[in-house]
Design a protein around this motif. Structure first.
Motif, PDB file in Angstrom:
ATOM      1  N   LEU A   1       0.307  -1.611   0.383  1.00 21.01           N
ATOM      2  CA  LEU A   1       0.092   0.366  -0.192  1.00 21.01           C
ATOM      3  C   LEU A   1       1.014   1.220   0.037  1.00 21.01           C
ATOM      4  CD1 LEU A   1      -2.921   1.493   0.038  1.00 21.01           C
ATOM      5  CD2 LEU A   1      -2.522   1.069   2.589  1.00 21.01           C
ATOM      6  N   GLY A   2       0.833   2.059  -0.942  1.00 18.41           N
ATOM      7  CA  GLY A   2       1.363   3.236  -1.185  1.00 18.41           C
ATOM      8  C   GLY A   2       0.595   4.341  -0.474  1.00 18.41           C
ATOM      9  N   VAL A   3       0.913   5.055   0.608  1.00 15.43           N
ATOM     10  CA  VAL A   3       0.445   6.168   0.515  1.00 15.43           C
ATOM     11  C   VAL A   3       0.787   7.206   1.854  1.00 15.43           C
ATOM     12  CG1 VAL A   3      -2.454   4.168   2.079  1.00 15.43           C
ATOM     13  CG2 VAL A   3       0.292   4.765   2.921  1.00 15.43           C
ATOM     14  N   ASP A   4      -0.142   8.892   1.813  1.00 13.33           N
ATOM     15  CA  ASP A   4       0.788   9.505   2.422  1.00 13.33           C
ATOM     16  C   ASP A   4       0.876   9.463   4.088  1.00 13.33           C
ATOM     17  OD1 ASP A   4       0.100  11.372   0.364  1.00 13.33           O
ATOM     18  OD2 ASP A   4      -1.860  11.387   0.245  1.00 13.33           O
ATOM     19  N   ASP A   5       0.468   9.168   4.671  1.00 17.13           N
ATOM     20  CA  ASP A   5      -0.047   8.984   6.329  1.00 17.13           C
ATOM     21  C   ASP A   5       0.087   7.881   6.856  1.00 17.13           C
ATOM     22  OD1 ASP A   5      -0.384   8.748   8.818  1.00 17.13           O
ATOM     23  OD2 ASP A   5      -1.951  10.679   9.026  1.00 17.13           O
ATOM     24  N   LEU A   6       1.678   6.816   6.695  1.00 10.91           N
ATOM     25  CA  LEU A   6       2.046   5.515   7.581  1.00 10.91           C
ATOM     26  C   LEU A   6       1.562   4.963   8.531  1.00 10.91           C
ATOM     27  CD1 LEU A   6       5.344   5.558   6.233  1.00 10.91           C
ATOM     28  CD2 LEU A   6       3.524   5.320   4.676  1.00 10.91           C
ATOM     29  N   ASP A   7       1.283   6.123   9.312  1.00 14.17           N
ATOM     30  CA  ASP A   7       1.321   5.877  10.695  1.00 14.17           C
ATOM     31  C   ASP A   7      -0.481   5.275  11.021  1.00 14.17           C
ATOM     32  OD1 ASP A   7       3.868   5.610  11.892  1.00 14.17           O
ATOM     33  OD2 ASP A   7       2.870   7.898  12.916  1.00 14.17           O
ATOM     34  N   ARG A   8      -1.088   6.118   9.801  1.00 19.96           N
ATOM     35  CA  ARG A   8      -2.713   6.376   9.717  1.00 19.96           C
ATOM     36  C   ARG A   8      -2.983   5.314   9.826  1.00 19.96           C
ATOM     37  NH1 ARG A   8      -6.915  10.444   6.961  1.00 19.96           N
ATOM     38  NH2 ARG A   8      -8.207   9.481   7.196  1.00 19.96           N
ATOM     39  N   ALA A   9      -2.303   4.365   8.309  1.00 21.00           N
ATOM     40  CA  ALA A   9      -2.532   3.169   7.424  1.00 21.00           C
ATOM     41  C   ALA A   9      -2.180   1.832   8.961  1.00 21.00           C
ATOM     42  CB  ALA A   9      -1.575   3.204   6.564  1.00 21.00           C
ATOM     43  N   ARG A  10      -0.880   2.130   9.571  1.00 21.78           N
ATOM     44  CA  ARG A  10      -0.694   0.703  10.962  1.00 21.78           C
ATOM     45  C   ARG A  10      -1.696   0.753  11.386  1.00 21.78           C
ATOM     46  NH1 ARG A  10       4.524   3.938  10.226  1.00 21.78           N
ATOM     47  NH2 ARG A  10       5.588   2.894   8.708  1.00 21.78           N
ATOM     48  N   ALA A  11      -2.158   1.864  11.908  1.00 17.52           N
ATOM     49  CA  ALA A  11      -2.717   2.209  12.583  1.00 17.52           C
ATOM     50  C   ALA A  11      -4.885   1.356  12.233  1.00 17.52           C
ATOM     51  CB  ALA A  11      -3.368   3.136  13.342  1.00 17.52           C
ATOM     52  N   PHE A  12      -4.940   1.951  10.431  1.00 17.94           N
ATOM     53  CA  PHE A  12      -6.311   1.509   9.932  1.00 17.94           C
ATOM     54  C   PHE A  12      -5.858  -0.237   9.915  1.00 17.94           C
ATOM     55  CE2 PHE A  12      -9.079  -0.132   6.664  1.00 17.94           C
ATOM     56  CZ  PHE A  12      -9.959   0.767   7.238  1.00 17.94           C
ATOM     57  N   TYR A  13      -5.027  -0.733   9.777  1.00 20.53           N
ATOM     58  CA  TYR A  13      -4.718  -1.955   9.241  1.00 20.53           C
ATOM     59  C   TYR A  13      -4.808  -3.347   9.962  1.00 20.53           C
ATOM     60  CZ  TYR A  13      -5.724  -1.344   4.511  1.00 20.53           C
ATOM     61  OH  TYR A  13      -6.460  -0.793   2.933  1.00 20.53           O
ATOM     62  N   GLY A  14      -4.190  -2.623  10.983  1.00 17.71           N
ATOM     63  CA  GLY A  14      -3.768  -3.025  12.692  1.00 17.71           C
ATOM     64  C   GLY A  14      -5.197  -3.268  12.988  1.00 17.71           C
ATOM     65  N   GLU A  15      -6.264  -2.694  13.122  1.00 12.50           N
ATOM     66  CA  GLU A  15      -7.542  -2.676  13.675  1.00 12.50           C
ATOM     67  C   GLU A  15      -7.903  -3.656  13.037  1.00 12.50           C
ATOM     68  OE1 GLU A  15      -8.879  -1.652  16.675  1.00 12.50           O
ATOM     69  OE2 GLU A  15      -6.826  -1.065  17.659  1.00 12.50           O
ATOM     70  N   LEU A  16      -8.626  -3.148  12.249  1.00  7.82           N
ATOM     71  CA  LEU A  16      -9.471  -4.169  11.398  1.00  7.82           C
ATOM     72  C   LEU A  16      -8.588  -5.741  10.509  1.00  7.82           C
ATOM     73  CD1 LEU A  16     -11.269  -4.296   8.936  1.00  7.82           C
ATOM     74  CD2 LEU A  16     -10.055  -3.574   6.618  1.00  7.82           C
ATOM     75  N   LEU A  17      -7.369  -5.660  10.422  1.00  7.98           N
ATOM     76  CA  LEU A  17      -7.076  -7.017  10.047  1.00  7.98           C
ATOM     77  C   LEU A  17      -5.918  -8.133  11.266  1.00  7.98           C
ATOM     78  CD1 LEU A  17      -7.035  -5.905   6.144  1.00  7.98           C
ATOM     79  CD2 LEU A  17      -8.248  -7.731   7.532  1.00  7.98           C
ATOM     80  N   GLY A  18      -5.678  -7.330  12.449  1.00  6.82           N
ATOM     81  CA  GLY A  18      -5.032  -7.854  13.187  1.00  6.82           C
ATOM     82  C   GLY A  18      -3.504  -7.613  12.837  1.00  6.82           C
ATOM     83  N   TRP A  19      -3.131  -6.893  12.188  1.00  3.12           N
ATOM     84  CA  TRP A  19      -1.488  -6.620  11.405  1.00  3.12           C
ATOM     85  C   TRP A  19      -0.472  -6.226  12.439  1.00  3.12           C
ATOM     86  CZ3 TRP A  19      -2.074  -4.854   6.093  1.00  3.12           C
ATOM     87  CH2 TRP A  19      -2.836  -5.822   5.164  1.00  3.12           C
ATOM     88  N   GLU A  20       0.363  -6.529  12.682  1.00  2.00           N
ATOM     89  CA  GLU A  20       1.600  -5.888  13.666  1.00  2.00           C
ATOM     90  C   GLU A  20       2.407  -5.495  12.480  1.00  2.00           C
ATOM     91  OE1 GLU A  20       4.336  -8.585  16.035  1.00  2.00           O
ATOM     92  OE2 GLU A  20       1.953  -9.424  16.870  1.00  2.00           O
ATOM     93  N   ALA A  21       2.684  -3.923  12.764  1.00  3.63           N
ATOM     94  CA  ALA A  21       3.255  -3.749  10.714  1.00  3.63           C
ATOM     95  C   ALA A  21       4.333  -2.681  11.616  1.00  3.63           C
ATOM     96  CB  ALA A  21       2.289  -3.144  10.698  1.00  3.63           C
ATOM     97  N   PRO A  22       5.254  -2.313  13.038  1.00 10.01           N
ATOM     98  CA  PRO A  22       6.369  -1.848  12.902  1.00 10.01           C
ATOM     99  C   PRO A  22       6.901  -1.264  12.132  1.00 10.01           C
ATOM    100  CG  PRO A  22       7.549  -4.191  12.555  1.00 10.01           C
ATOM    101  CD  PRO A  22       5.693  -4.632  12.525  1.00 10.01           C
ATOM    102  N   PRO A  23       7.624   0.270  12.549  1.00  4.52           N
ATOM    103  CA  PRO A  23       7.911   1.437  11.491  1.00  4.52           C
ATOM    104  C   PRO A  23       8.730   1.287  10.902  1.00  4.52           C
ATOM    105  CG  PRO A  23       7.210   2.320  12.978  1.00  4.52           C
ATOM    106  CD  PRO A  23       6.747   0.982  13.913  1.00  4.52           C
ATOM    107  N   GLY A  24       9.371   0.917   9.221  1.00  4.33           N
ATOM    108  CA  GLY A  24      10.546   0.477   9.395  1.00  4.33           C
ATOM    109  C   GLY A  24      12.087   1.559   9.082  1.00  4.33           C
ATOM    110  N   SER A  25      13.026   1.211   8.403  1.00  5.30           N
ATOM    111  CA  SER A  25      14.044   1.791   8.605  1.00  5.30           C
ATOM    112  C   SER A  25      13.726   3.416   7.975  1.00  5.30           C
ATOM    113  CB  SER A  25      15.678   0.976   8.191  1.00  5.30           C
ATOM    114  OG  SER A  25      14.930   0.743   7.001  1.00  5.30           O
TER     115      SER A  25
END
Length: 259
Positions: free
Chosen positions: A18-42
């Motif tokens: 997924l390419g988005v403007d707000d990475l933190d917002r996307a991580r939170a959205f899919y974490g809540e919806l699909l149960g993903w762990e999405a630690p920020p990359g380097s």
């Protein structure tokens, strides 16, 4: 459930990101919806996250590429043994290379292209990163399909580039084929016919499995996303087409027992 720790066969959808403007917002959205762990990359990857489900890679979330007016979107990547050779085949078959083959550190080599129908997709030659490690499980990818208004041309294009065989599933004026790799179903190619709104662009759609489609739709709304097509039943499971909180489109499906 499917798990894998090695490169996927050539032509199989092997990764989505997924390419988005707000990475933190996307991580939170899919974490809540699909149960993903999405630690920020380097920082050297722009913060690109490898999203995990049950400790296995299921998708990527990274910064949007291209001009500022390009909308957030999911990209499907097809597995290849040689990105450079596949890129040449894409051009020869009438596709358009949007990003020439290039290395992603030691992870692999990729290119981005558009098919004759206008749908954008990626190719991935795996090295350290072999792609999806978990599929066909709630919270993980379970299907990818190509939809365009140039159905016959796209069937010919993907057969020429990836060697697909097809099972024609067309019915009631809707044209659709399942493409197969080594005799196994791997995804779909369909037509955006007259019944589809004219503003739907050609695309590759990523479907994520969920335990309950209606509950997932309610959760998307709660998280600030949208519903593009309300849930409907099919022989393959109950589906819905959704938009996340930044407008990227994806689908969910509650698969029947047995997958």
């Amino acid at each position: 459930m499917v798990t894998r720790d090695s490169a996927w066969p050539g032509g199989v959808p092997c990764w989505v990101d997924l390419g988005v403007d707000d990475l933190d917002r996307a991580r939170a959205f899919y974490g809540e919806l699909l149960g993903w762990e999405a630690p920020p990359g380097s920082p050297e990857t722009g913060g690109y996250s490898i999203c995990l489900k049950n400790g296995r890679a299921v998708a990527g979330i990274g910064p949007k590429q291209g001009p500022p007016d390009v909308p957030p979107a999911w990209t499907t990547y097809l597995s290849v043994a040689d990105a450079d050779e596949t890129a040449r085949k894409i051009s020869a078959a009438g596709g358009k290379l949007l990003v020439e083959p290039g290395d992603v550190m030691d992870a692999g080599r990729l290119a981005i292209a558009a098919d004759p129908g206008g749908a954008v997709f990626g190719i991935w030659q795996s090295r350290a990163h072999t792609g999806i490690g978990l599929a066909n499980e709630p919270g993980a990818l379970c299907w990818n399909e190509n939809m365009s208004r140039d159905y016959e041309a796209n069937l010919a294009f993907y057969r020429s580039v990836f060697g697909y065989d097809y099972d024609d599933m067309s019915a009631n004026g809707f044209r659709y084929s399942v493409f197969k790799v080594d005799g196994n179903p791997a995804g779909g190619i369909g037509e955006l016919g007259a019944d589809f709104p004219a503003d739907i662009p050609p695309h590759w759609m990523a479907y994520f499995a969920v335990a309950d489609t209606d509950a997932a739709v309610a959760k998307v709304t709660e998280l600030g996303g949208g519903v593009l097509r309300t849930p409907w039943d099919t022989p393959y499971g109950r589906m819905a087409i959704l938009g996340d909180s930044q407008g990227a489109v994806f689908a969910v499906i509650a698969m029947p027992a047995g997958g």
